[in-house]
Scaffold this active site. Structure first.
Site, short mmCIF file in Angstrom:
data_model
loop_
_atom_site.label_atom_id
_atom_site.label_comp_id
_atom_site.label_asym_id
_atom_site.label_seq_id
_atom_site.Cartn_x
_atom_site.Cartn_y
_atom_site.Cartn_z
N ARG A 214 1.04 -1.22 -0.02
CA ARG A 214 0.01 -0.11 0.10
C ARG A 214 0.94 1.26 0.03
O ARG A 214 1.97 1.33 0.48
CB ARG A 214 -0.90 -0.06 1.23
CG ARG A 214 -2.06 -1.05 1.16
CD ARG A 214 -3.05 -0.87 0.03
NE ARG A 214 -4.06 -1.56 -0.05
CZ ARG A 214 -4.28 -2.82 -0.64
NH1 ARG A 214 -3.31 -3.11 -1.39
NH2 ARG A 214 -5.31 -3.40 -0.74
N GLU A 243 -3.23 8.28 -3.69
CA GLU A 243 -3.57 7.37 -4.74
C GLU A 243 -5.03 7.41 -5.09
O GLU A 243 -5.92 7.47 -4.09
CB GLU A 243 -3.38 5.84 -4.28
CG GLU A 243 -3.68 4.88 -5.46
CD GLU A 243 -3.45 3.29 -5.19
OE1 GLU A 243 -4.32 2.40 -5.48
OE2 GLU A 243 -2.45 3.11 -4.58
N HIS A 262 -1.78 0.56 -10.02
CA HIS A 262 -2.38 -0.45 -9.20
C HIS A 262 -3.02 -1.71 -9.76
O HIS A 262 -4.00 -2.10 -9.81
CB HIS A 262 -3.50 0.09 -8.12
CG HIS A 262 -3.65 -0.71 -6.70
ND1 HIS A 262 -3.99 0.01 -5.56
CD2 HIS A 262 -3.63 -1.74 -6.39
CE1 HIS A 262 -4.04 -0.84 -4.51
NE2 HIS A 262 -3.82 -1.99 -5.12
#
Length: 301
Positions: A214, A243, A262
Site C-alpha cells: 500500500r 492514490e 495499481h
C-alpha cells in the site's frame, strides 16, 4: 447453508458457492455473505449472517469504514493472488535494473547513457519486507534468476528459500543487508511509513525499491527526495500515497520512478483466480472447520 453474493453476482463466484455446498439466497435470508464490491457499498448485515467472505487481499478500506467487527467470522483473499503480484514484482525489478522504462521513451540510440545504469539480478540479494504469500511466490522466481532472498515477516519464523529471515521488529536492519527491496507487508499502524528517510539512506545507492503493498508504507516525500538526489537508483510503485497519484506530482517528473496504476493483481482473472478458495471456504464453513485467510479484527488484517 444460504449465501448471498453481491453486488455483481459473478458467475465464477456463484458456481464456487454451489460447488462448495452452499445455496444462493437473498441477504435477509442468508447465513453468509460473499462480497466483491467496495467498502462504501457494503450493506447493513442482518444478525443471522455469521460469516463474511471478502474477495480482496488488502481490506484496509473495510476497516476504515468500520465495517469489520468481532460479531461474526470474516475472511479475505490473503495469498490467493500471490502468483499474480509476485510476477509483477519480479518483472518490476527487471524493468528498473535493465532500464526498460528508459528505453521505451527514448527517441535516439542511448547506449552511452543507459549502459552504465544497467544491472542484473543475478548474484544480487533481494529483501522482501512482508514475506507472506507474495514473498513466498517470489522466492523461486528470484532463485531462477540467480538472486538470493532476505525475508522479513511478523514472527521471524524461517521462510523456505530465504537465506535469512528477520522478525518485523528488526526491519531496520534489513535496509543495509540487501541490494534491492520489495515491500509487500500489510498496511497497519505499525507499517505506516515503514520505508522512511532513514531506511532510504541506509540502502545502497544502486538499490531499486518496489512497492506492491500500500502506498502509505513508503514515505512519499522522503522517496521523492531520495530519487531526486540519486540516493537510490530508482523505484517501481504499483501503489502510491496519495492514490491515485495526481497529475503534477513530483514523482511523475522523475525518470527513475516508474508508476503503474495499481494493476499488479490484474482484475481480468480476479474472480476466476479466487473461485477455488471460495469453494473450499464454503465447504469448510458448512463442515465447521477453520476458514482459509480468516481475518483478525484486532490485528487489522
Amino acid at each position: 447453508m444460504r449465501i448471498h453474493l453481491g453486488p455483481g453476482h459473478d458467475e465464477h463466484l456463484a458456481t464456487a458457492i454451489v460447488s462448495g455446498g452452499g445455496t444462493l439466497s437473498e441477504l435477509d435470508e442468508a447465513d453468509a455473505l460473499v462480497w466483491d464490491g467496495s467498502a462504501e457499498e457494503f450493506p447493513d448485515l442482518p444478525d443471522r449472517v455469521r460469516w463474511v467472505q471478502l474477495t480482496y487481499a488488502g481490506i484496509e478500506p473495510f476497516f476504515r469504514a468500520g465495517v469489520i467487527d468481532d460479531r461474526r467470522l470474516w475472511a479475505n483473499a490473503s495469498g490467493v493472488y500471490a502468483d499474480n503480484v509476485a510476477e509483477y514484482a519480479v518483472g518490476a525489478l527487471l524493468v528498473g535494473l535493465r532500464q526498460f522504462h528508459a528505453s521505451v521513451v527514448a527517441k535516439r540510440w542511448t547506449k552511452d547513457v543507459l549502459d552504465p545504469r544497467v544491472r542484473t539480478l543475478h548474484g544480487s540479494t533481494v529483501a522482501i519486507v512482508g514475506c507472506g504469500g507474495i514473498g513466498r511466490a517470489m522466492i523461486p522466481r528470484l532463485h531462477a534468476l540467480g538472486a538470493d532472498v532476505v525475508a522479513v515477516n511478523r514472527s521471524g519464523r524461517p521462510v523456505d528459500g530465504a537465506k535469512v529471515t528477520l522478525p518485523a521488529d528488526r526491519t531496520p536492519e534489513v535496509w543495509s543487508m540487501a541490494d534491492h527491496f520489495v515491500v509487500a507487508a500489510p498496511a497497519t499502524a505499525e507499517t505506516d511509513h515503514l520505508v522512511d528517510a532513514a531506511a532510504l539512506a541506509a540502502m545502497p545507492g544502486s538499490a531499486w525499491l518496489v512497492n506492491v503493498a500500500r502506498g502509505n508504507l513508503v514515505d512519499t516525500d522522503a522517496l521523492v527526495k531520495a530519487l531526486g538526489d540519486g540516493a537510490i537508483a530508482g523505484a517501481v510503485l504499483d501503489v502510491t500515497d496519495p492514490e491515485p497519484l495526481p497529475e503534477g506530482h513530483p514523482l511523475w517528473d522523475l525518470d527513475n520512478a516508474v508508476i503503474t496504476p495499481h494493476i499488479a493483481n490484474t482484475r481480468s482473472r480476479l474472480t476466476q483466480t479466487f473461485a477455488p478458495t471460495l469453494e473450499e471456504n464454503v465447504r469448510r464453513f458448512v463442515a465447521g472447520e477453520e476458514l482459509i485467510a480468516r481475518v483478525d479484527p484486532n490485528a487489522g488484517y
